[in-house]
Write a protein that holds these residues in place. Structure first.
Motif, mmCIF file in Angstrom:
data_model
loop_
_atom_site.group_PDB
_atom_site.id
_atom_site.type_symbol
_atom_site.label_atom_id
_atom_site.label_comp_id
_atom_site.label_asym_id
_atom_site.label_seq_id
_atom_site.Cartn_x
_atom_site.Cartn_y
_atom_site.Cartn_z
ATOM 1 N N ALA A 1 0.846 -1.201 0.000
ATOM 2 C CA ALA A 1 0.000 0.000 0.000
ATOM 3 C C ALA A 1 0.884 1.255 0.000
ATOM 4 N N LEU B 1 2.433 5.891 4.566
ATOM 5 C CA LEU B 1 1.862 6.948 5.391
ATOM 6 C C LEU B 1 2.678 7.038 6.670
ATOM 7 N N SER C 1 -4.142 1.247 8.491
ATOM 8 C CA SER C 1 -3.292 0.203 7.909
ATOM 9 C C SER C 1 -4.038 -0.708 6.944
ATOM 10 N N ASP D 1 -5.566 0.455 4.369
ATOM 11 C CA ASP D 1 -5.378 1.081 3.058
ATOM 12 C C ASP D 1 -3.989 1.681 2.855
ATOM 13 N N TRP D 2 -3.162 1.723 3.924
ATOM 14 C CA TRP D 2 -1.869 2.368 3.874
ATOM 15 C C TRP D 2 -0.795 1.484 4.496
ATOM 16 N N VAL E 1 1.553 1.995 7.073
ATOM 17 C CA VAL E 1 1.685 2.986 8.138
ATOM 18 C C VAL E 1 2.975 2.769 8.927
ATOM 19 N N THR F 1 3.059 10.249 2.191
ATOM 20 C CA THR F 1 2.007 11.072 2.777
ATOM 21 C C THR F 1 2.297 11.132 4.275
#
Length: 108
Positions: A13, A16, A37, A39-40, A42, A83
């Motif tokens: 993913a 972030l 987490s 979608d990212w 992290v 990001t």
């Protein structure tokens, strides 16, 4: 100096980075990171002198030293473009990082 971070997985993913404030540590993000987490990818670091990161032997806790630590984490983990979500002191540190390395930051 060793800097600690928590990696919430999901390496396929987009990255972030969650950066805490001055009177905080990376585990303050746990409840947020768990949800994000999905979608990212992290990553939540403990800034120098916070949480499980080492204290500096020379007492260097300047803004630019925190920026350097974030720059090294992003570079060594190859997170660019990253990001970033940050608050308080972490927000100031990451704003400076984004100003110095704008191509490495997707969103702040």
């Amino acid at each position: 100096m060793n800097l600690h971070y928590v990696d919430w997985g999901n390496p396929s993913a987009p990255p972030l980075l969650l950066v805490h404030g001055g009177k905080d540590h990376c585990r303050s993000w746990d409840w947020v990171a768990e949800e994000l987490s999905k979608d990212w990818h992290v990553i939540a670091p403990d800034l120098r002198g916070h949480g499980d990161s080492d204290w500096t032997p020379d007492g260097n806790y300047t803004q630019i030293s925190f920026v350097y630590d974030i720059a090294q984490l992003i570079h060594q983990m190859q997170l660019e473009p990253v990001t970033i979500v940050a608050h308080s002191m972490g927000g100031m540190v990451c704003s400076r990082y984004a100003g110095i390395y704008p191509d490495n930051v997707k969103s702040l």
